[in-house]
Design a protein around this motif. Structure first.
Motif, PDB file in Angstrom:
ATOM      1  N   GLN A 144      44.112 -47.395 -20.988  1.00 38.41           N
ATOM      2  CA  GLN A 144      45.193 -46.404 -21.024  1.00 38.41           C
ATOM      3  C   GLN A 144      45.032 -45.584 -19.752  1.00 38.41           C
ATOM      4  O   GLN A 144      43.968 -44.972 -19.558  1.00 38.41           O
ATOM      5  CB  GLN A 144      45.048 -45.490 -22.244  1.00 38.41           C
ATOM      6  CG  GLN A 144      45.853 -45.969 -23.433  1.00 38.41           C
ATOM      7  CD  GLN A 144      45.734 -45.019 -24.620  1.00 38.41           C
ATOM      8  OE1 GLN A 144      44.918 -44.088 -24.622  1.00 38.41           O
ATOM      9  NE2 GLN A 144      46.523 -45.251 -25.637  1.00 38.41           N
ATOM     10  N   ASN A 145      46.040 -45.580 -18.895  1.00 40.17           N
ATOM     11  CA  ASN A 145      45.953 -44.866 -17.612  1.00 40.17           C
ATOM     12  C   ASN A 145      44.683 -45.208 -16.849  1.00 40.17           C
ATOM     13  O   ASN A 145      43.949 -44.321 -16.395  1.00 40.17           O
ATOM     14  CB  ASN A 145      46.016 -43.333 -17.822  1.00 40.17           C
ATOM     15  CG  ASN A 145      47.247 -42.933 -18.605  1.00 40.17           C
ATOM     16  OD1 ASN A 145      48.318 -43.506 -18.394  1.00 40.17           O
ATOM     17  ND2 ASN A 145      47.100 -41.983 -19.524  1.00 40.17           N
ATOM     18  N   ASP A 146      44.407 -46.483 -16.745  1.00 40.78           N
ATOM     19  CA  ASP A 146      43.257 -46.999 -15.984  1.00 40.78           C
ATOM     20  C   ASP A 146      41.884 -46.665 -16.569  1.00 40.78           C
ATOM     21  O   ASP A 146      40.855 -46.854 -15.925  1.00 40.78           O
ATOM     22  CB  ASP A 146      43.297 -46.512 -14.515  1.00 40.78           C
ATOM     23  CG  ASP A 146      44.412 -47.204 -13.739  1.00 40.78           C
ATOM     24  OD1 ASP A 146      44.852 -48.291 -14.194  1.00 40.78           O
ATOM     25  OD2 ASP A 146      44.837 -46.662 -12.717  1.00 40.78           O
ATOM     26  N   ILE A 147      41.845 -46.122 -17.771  1.00 44.29           N
ATOM     27  CA  ILE A 147      40.546 -45.856 -18.422  1.00 44.29           C
ATOM     28  C   ILE A 147      40.450 -46.769 -19.653  1.00 44.29           C
ATOM     29  O   ILE A 147      41.381 -46.821 -20.463  1.00 44.29           O
ATOM     30  CB  ILE A 147      40.440 -44.391 -18.928  1.00 44.29           C
ATOM     31  CG1 ILE A 147      40.745 -43.387 -17.819  1.00 44.29           C
ATOM     32  CG2 ILE A 147      39.086 -44.143 -19.587  1.00 44.29           C
ATOM     33  CD1 ILE A 147      39.621 -43.171 -16.847  1.00 44.29           C
TER      34      ILE A 147
ATOM     35  N   ARG B 121      39.185 -49.089 -10.482  1.00 42.66           N
ATOM     36  CA  ARG B 121      39.328 -48.608  -9.109  1.00 42.66           C
ATOM     37  C   ARG B 121      40.131 -49.623  -8.335  1.00 42.66           C
ATOM     38  O   ARG B 121      39.964 -50.809  -8.516  1.00 42.66           O
ATOM     39  CB  ARG B 121      37.962 -48.579  -8.415  1.00 42.66           C
ATOM     40  CG  ARG B 121      37.048 -47.518  -8.835  1.00 42.66           C
ATOM     41  CD  ARG B 121      35.729 -47.718  -8.069  1.00 42.66           C
ATOM     42  NE  ARG B 121      34.737 -46.805  -8.599  1.00 42.66           N
ATOM     43  CZ  ARG B 121      34.696 -45.521  -8.290  1.00 42.66           C
ATOM     44  NH1 ARG B 121      35.571 -45.004  -7.449  1.00 42.66           N
ATOM     45  NH2 ARG B 121      33.768 -44.743  -8.816  1.00 42.66           N
ATOM     46  N   SER B 122      40.904 -49.122  -7.398  1.00 45.09           N
ATOM     47  CA  SER B 122      41.526 -50.078  -6.488  1.00 45.09           C
ATOM     48  C   SER B 122      40.536 -50.273  -5.338  1.00 45.09           C
ATOM     49  O   SER B 122      39.548 -49.550  -5.223  1.00 45.09           O
ATOM     50  CB  SER B 122      42.866 -49.539  -5.993  1.00 45.09           C
ATOM     51  OG  SER B 122      42.686 -48.219  -5.567  1.00 45.09           O
ATOM     52  N   GLY B 123      40.773 -51.224  -4.471  1.00 46.25           N
ATOM     53  CA  GLY B 123      39.876 -51.407  -3.327  1.00 46.25           C
ATOM     54  C   GLY B 123      39.220 -52.757  -3.351  1.00 46.25           C
ATOM     55  O   GLY B 123      39.421 -53.553  -4.272  1.00 46.25           O
ATOM     56  N   LYS B 124      38.386 -52.976  -2.347  1.00 46.16           N
ATOM     57  CA  LYS B 124      37.785 -54.286  -2.145  1.00 46.16           C
ATOM     58  C   LYS B 124      36.780 -54.607  -3.265  1.00 46.16           C
ATOM     59  O   LYS B 124      35.990 -53.748  -3.665  1.00 46.16           O
ATOM     60  CB  LYS B 124      37.067 -54.249  -0.793  1.00 46.16           C
ATOM     61  CG  LYS B 124      36.576 -55.580  -0.314  1.00 46.16           C
ATOM     62  CD  LYS B 124      35.970 -55.414   1.079  1.00 46.16           C
ATOM     63  CE  LYS B 124      34.972 -56.508   1.411  1.00 46.16           C
ATOM     64  NZ  LYS B 124      33.846 -56.612   0.534  1.00 46.16           N
TER      65      LYS B 124
ATOM     66  N   GLU C 199      33.440 -60.384  -9.870  1.00 50.13           N
ATOM     67  CA  GLU C 199      34.171 -59.668  -8.828  1.00 50.13           C
ATOM     68  C   GLU C 199      34.516 -58.276  -9.341  1.00 50.13           C
ATOM     69  O   GLU C 199      35.302 -58.127 -10.269  1.00 50.13           O
ATOM     70  CB  GLU C 199      35.471 -60.418  -8.505  1.00 50.13           C
ATOM     71  CG  GLU C 199      35.282 -61.637  -7.636  1.00 50.13           C
ATOM     72  CD  GLU C 199      34.816 -61.289  -6.217  1.00 50.13           C
ATOM     73  OE1 GLU C 199      35.163 -60.187  -5.720  1.00 50.13           O
ATOM     74  OE2 GLU C 199      34.096 -62.120  -5.619  1.00 50.13           O
ATOM     75  N   LEU C 200      33.889 -57.268  -8.751  1.00 47.55           N
ATOM     76  CA  LEU C 200      34.126 -55.908  -9.235  1.00 47.55           C
ATOM     77  C   LEU C 200      34.217 -54.941  -8.050  1.00 47.55           C
ATOM     78  O   LEU C 200      33.539 -55.120  -7.037  1.00 47.55           O
ATOM     79  CB  LEU C 200      32.969 -55.453 -10.136  1.00 47.55           C
ATOM     80  CG  LEU C 200      32.788 -56.182 -11.470  1.00 47.55           C
ATOM     81  CD1 LEU C 200      31.390 -55.931 -12.030  1.00 47.55           C
ATOM     82  CD2 LEU C 200      33.847 -55.722 -12.489  1.00 47.55           C
ATOM     83  N   ALA C 201      35.045 -53.912  -8.225  1.00 47.12           N
ATOM     84  CA  ALA C 201      35.054 -52.789  -7.269  1.00 47.12           C
ATOM     85  C   ALA C 201      34.345 -51.646  -7.983  1.00 47.12           C
ATOM     86  O   ALA C 201      34.917 -51.000  -8.861  1.00 47.12           O
ATOM     87  CB  ALA C 201      36.497 -52.403  -6.932  1.00 47.12           C
ATOM     88  N   ILE C 202      33.050 -51.453  -7.663  1.00 49.20           N
ATOM     89  CA  ILE C 202      32.273 -50.442  -8.393  1.00 49.20           C
ATOM     90  C   ILE C 202      31.403 -49.620  -7.449  1.00 49.20           C
ATOM     91  O   ILE C 202      31.107 -50.046  -6.329  1.00 49.20           O
ATOM     92  CB  ILE C 202      31.349 -51.077  -9.481  1.00 49.20           C
ATOM     93  CG1 ILE C 202      30.590 -52.299  -8.927  1.00 49.20           C
ATOM     94  CG2 ILE C 202      32.130 -51.411 -10.717  1.00 49.20           C
ATOM     95  CD1 ILE C 202      29.567 -52.861  -9.899  1.00 49.20           C
ATOM     96  N   GLU C 203      30.977 -48.457  -7.946  1.00 47.84           N
ATOM     97  CA  GLU C 203      30.061 -47.602  -7.189  1.00 47.84           C
ATOM     98  C   GLU C 203      28.948 -47.152  -8.128  1.00 47.84           C
ATOM     99  O   GLU C 203      29.094 -47.249  -9.354  1.00 47.84           O
ATOM    100  CB  GLU C 203      30.810 -46.365  -6.681  1.00 47.84           C
ATOM    101  CG  GLU C 203      31.830 -46.721  -5.617  1.00 47.84           C
ATOM    102  CD  GLU C 203      32.617 -45.518  -5.139  1.00 47.84           C
ATOM    103  OE1 GLU C 203      32.274 -44.378  -5.556  1.00 47.84           O
ATOM    104  OE2 GLU C 203      33.565 -45.715  -4.379  1.00 47.84           O
ATOM    105  N   GLU C 204      27.877 -46.651  -7.561  1.00 45.94           N
ATOM    106  CA  GLU C 204      26.797 -46.111  -8.401  1.00 45.94           C
ATOM    107  C   GLU C 204      27.362 -45.035  -9.314  1.00 45.94           C
ATOM    108  O   GLU C 204      28.208 -44.246  -8.897  1.00 45.94           O
ATOM    109  CB  GLU C 204      25.701 -45.510  -7.507  1.00 45.94           C
ATOM    110  CG  GLU C 204      24.834 -46.586  -6.871  1.00 45.94           C
ATOM    111  CD  GLU C 204      23.736 -46.019  -5.972  1.00 45.94           C
ATOM    112  OE1 GLU C 204      23.185 -46.797  -5.216  1.00 45.94           O
ATOM    113  OE2 GLU C 204      23.450 -44.801  -6.042  1.00 45.94           O
ATOM    114  N   GLY C 205      26.858 -45.023 -10.540  1.00 50.34           N
ATOM    115  CA  GLY C 205      27.347 -44.026 -11.499  1.00 50.34           C
ATOM    116  C   GLY C 205      28.547 -44.509 -12.309  1.00 50.34           C
ATOM    117  O   GLY C 205      28.919 -43.881 -13.297  1.00 50.34           O
ATOM    118  N   ASP C 206      29.156 -45.645 -11.917  1.00 57.29           N
ATOM    119  CA  ASP C 206      30.283 -46.171 -12.699  1.00 57.29           C
ATOM    120  C   ASP C 206      29.802 -46.714 -14.043  1.00 57.29           C
ATOM    121  O   ASP C 206      28.646 -47.135 -14.180  1.00 57.29           O
ATOM    122  CB  ASP C 206      30.986 -47.304 -11.939  1.00 57.29           C
ATOM    123  CG  ASP C 206      31.951 -46.775 -10.889  1.00 57.29           C
ATOM    124  OD1 ASP C 206      31.981 -45.540 -10.684  1.00 57.29           O
ATOM    125  OD2 ASP C 206      32.662 -47.594 -10.271  1.00 57.29           O
TER     126      ASP C 206
END
Ligand code: LLP
Length: 430
Positions: free
Chosen positions: A10-13, A344-347, A369-376
């Motif tokens: 829902q709304n990207d969450i 997330r959008s992005g590479k 294949e994921l667009a992720i950062e630490e803490g996600d």
């Protein structure tokens, strides 16, 4: 990306029945098992409703939820209230059913190694039936029932030698497996049991394996059981139930299991025609023992990315969930979907999702294949079955907490283990 009726964006969450998973992680921490009550009841009702459609004065059914797939007492309580019986494999599971308010009169006890204490416990609780796996077990049950002045209701778990075409570790109906009694020896075993004073023979049973996507092997096994049923009847042994064992497999990735209702319909069409021709007027119950298809897609494991690490070969997302929380990938190379809780959008980058445990086998997913950062936060999907139930404390990791979302409300159904609890039963020798 695959989501389902209960876990969706829902709304990207990512949410469970509309409740945000990021908020659950913030409140209860990670790793965290999260279940949907509605998913459990929907999945159970797929069996129960399809069975009820075929009920008559003579033919009934009992859906015995396989406790080993997810044994939290909140889950057992919900299914018990829905009318479920329970398939158990230990005294511990029986006490869970009782603690959850389940009806021991609807409990079927399977397993090759029932101890004397477990048999006594089951007889004290007057369970519905023991699924017997050897003559040695039959003798033991007769002796203990005699000591207790009781009669044990039993069925034999017959090994029909049917190939379920599933993972070798979860195939159980082949000749080389340790389970059940060989089909060819079943008649003699029943004749032996019929002479025992503290044994009441009530049915016949099999379980050929788990995560079966096609029902053809199950129907083949059913035909073998009805043949045996007929041969036993010719020898004066009258049975009143057939238990066909575990349920249909589930979709982890792109598998397309036969719909549960279609499978149940096919079982009852066969059973009704057979019974009408041979045993008109005889009361009869069809028993099922589904686990995974009720609990598997009713839960996820929520985990937080701790570090992103790259070596010459690979990109790793090191998360706080591990093989002790969800053992299926390490043990069976099982595939579980991985969804970012916040899209997330992005590479994107291809990551192996690994835990902190000191073993290379400690991975939850590979090459995603994921667009992720630490803490996600990541959701490891389809983790409701054989997830928490197979978890351990390896590496002195406390087991995850469990949350149940029910009608929009959040319930903590198992709190996180505290570190001191992990060694509270141990003693230093002075
Ligand atoms: N009845 C008996 C006697 C069983 O042994 C089992 C599962 C079931 C019923 C339930 O089967 P289901 O409906 O869940 O397919 N840990 C493995 C699965 C082991 C299954 C053992 N027996 C996994 O994570 O895939």
């Amino acid at each position: 990306m695959k989501t389902d009726t209960h876990f969706y964006y829902q709304n990207d969450i990512l949410t469970v029945d509309g409740v945000r998973l990021d908020e659950l992680a913030a409140q209860y921490g990670t790793p965290l098992y999260v279940y949907s009550k509605a998913a459990f009841t929907d999945h159970y009702r797929q069996y129960a409703d399809a069975c009820h459609a075929h009920h008559s004065d003579e033919i009934g059914s009992l859906v015995c939820y396989s406790v080993k797939s997810n044994s939290n007492i909140a889950i057992l309580n919900i299914l018990g209230q829905e009318g479920a019986g329970f398939d158990i494999v230990s005294g511990g599971e029986l006490l869970r059913v009782v603690a959850a308010g389940g009806d021991p009169g609807k409990v079927i006890f399977s397993g090759v190694g029932k101890t004397a204490a477990e048999i006594r416990l089951a007889l004290e609780h007057d369970i519905l039936c023991f699924n017997i796996e050897s003559l040695a077990e039959l003798k033991r049950i007769n002796r203990i029932a005699s000591e207790m002045g009781k009669t044990a209701r039993v069925s034999f778990r017959v090994n029909p030698n049917v190939d379920p075409k599933t993972h070798p570790y979860i195939s159980t109906g082949l000749k080389e497996n340790k389970f059940g009694i060989p089909y060819e020896e079943a008649l003699d075993s029943y004749l032996t049991a019929a002479k025992m004073p503290h044994i009441a023979i009530t049915g016949i049973d099999c379980h050929i394996g788990s995560q079966l996507l096609d029902d053809a092997p199950l129907l083949e096994a059913l035909d073998k059981l009805t043949d045996l049923f007929d041969r036993l009847a010719q020898h004066g042994i009258e049975l009143h139930h057939i238990d066909i064992g575990g349920g249909i497999g589930i979709t982890y990735d792109s598998e397309r299991p036969v719909p549960v209702a279609d499978y149940i319909d096919r079982v009852f069409h066969r059973i009704s025609a057979w019974k009408k021709a041979r045993y008109p007027g005889m009361p009869f119950t069809m028993v099922f023992e589904p686990g995974r298809s009720i609990s598997g897609n009713a839960g996820i494991l929520l985990t937080e990315v701790q570090y992103l690490k790259t070596n010459a070969e690979k990109h790793f997302a090191i998360v706080d969930g591990a093989m002790n929380d969800l053992m299926r990938p390490s043990l069976y190379e099982a595939w579980h979907g991985v969804l970012p809780v916040t899209q997330r959008s992005g590479k994107t980058t291809s990551y192996d999702i690994v835990g902190p445990i000191c073993e290379s086998g400690d991975w939850l997913a590979r090459q995603r294949e994921l667009a992720i950062e630490e803490g996600d936060l990541l959701a490891i999907m389809s983790a409701g079955a054989y997830g928490m139930a197979m978890s351990s404390n390896y590496n002195s990791r406390g087991r995850a907490a469990e949350i149940l979302v029910a009608n929009g409300k959040i319930h903590l159904i198992r709190r996180r283990e505290r570190t001191e609890e992990l060694f509270a039963l141990e003693t230093v020798v002075s």
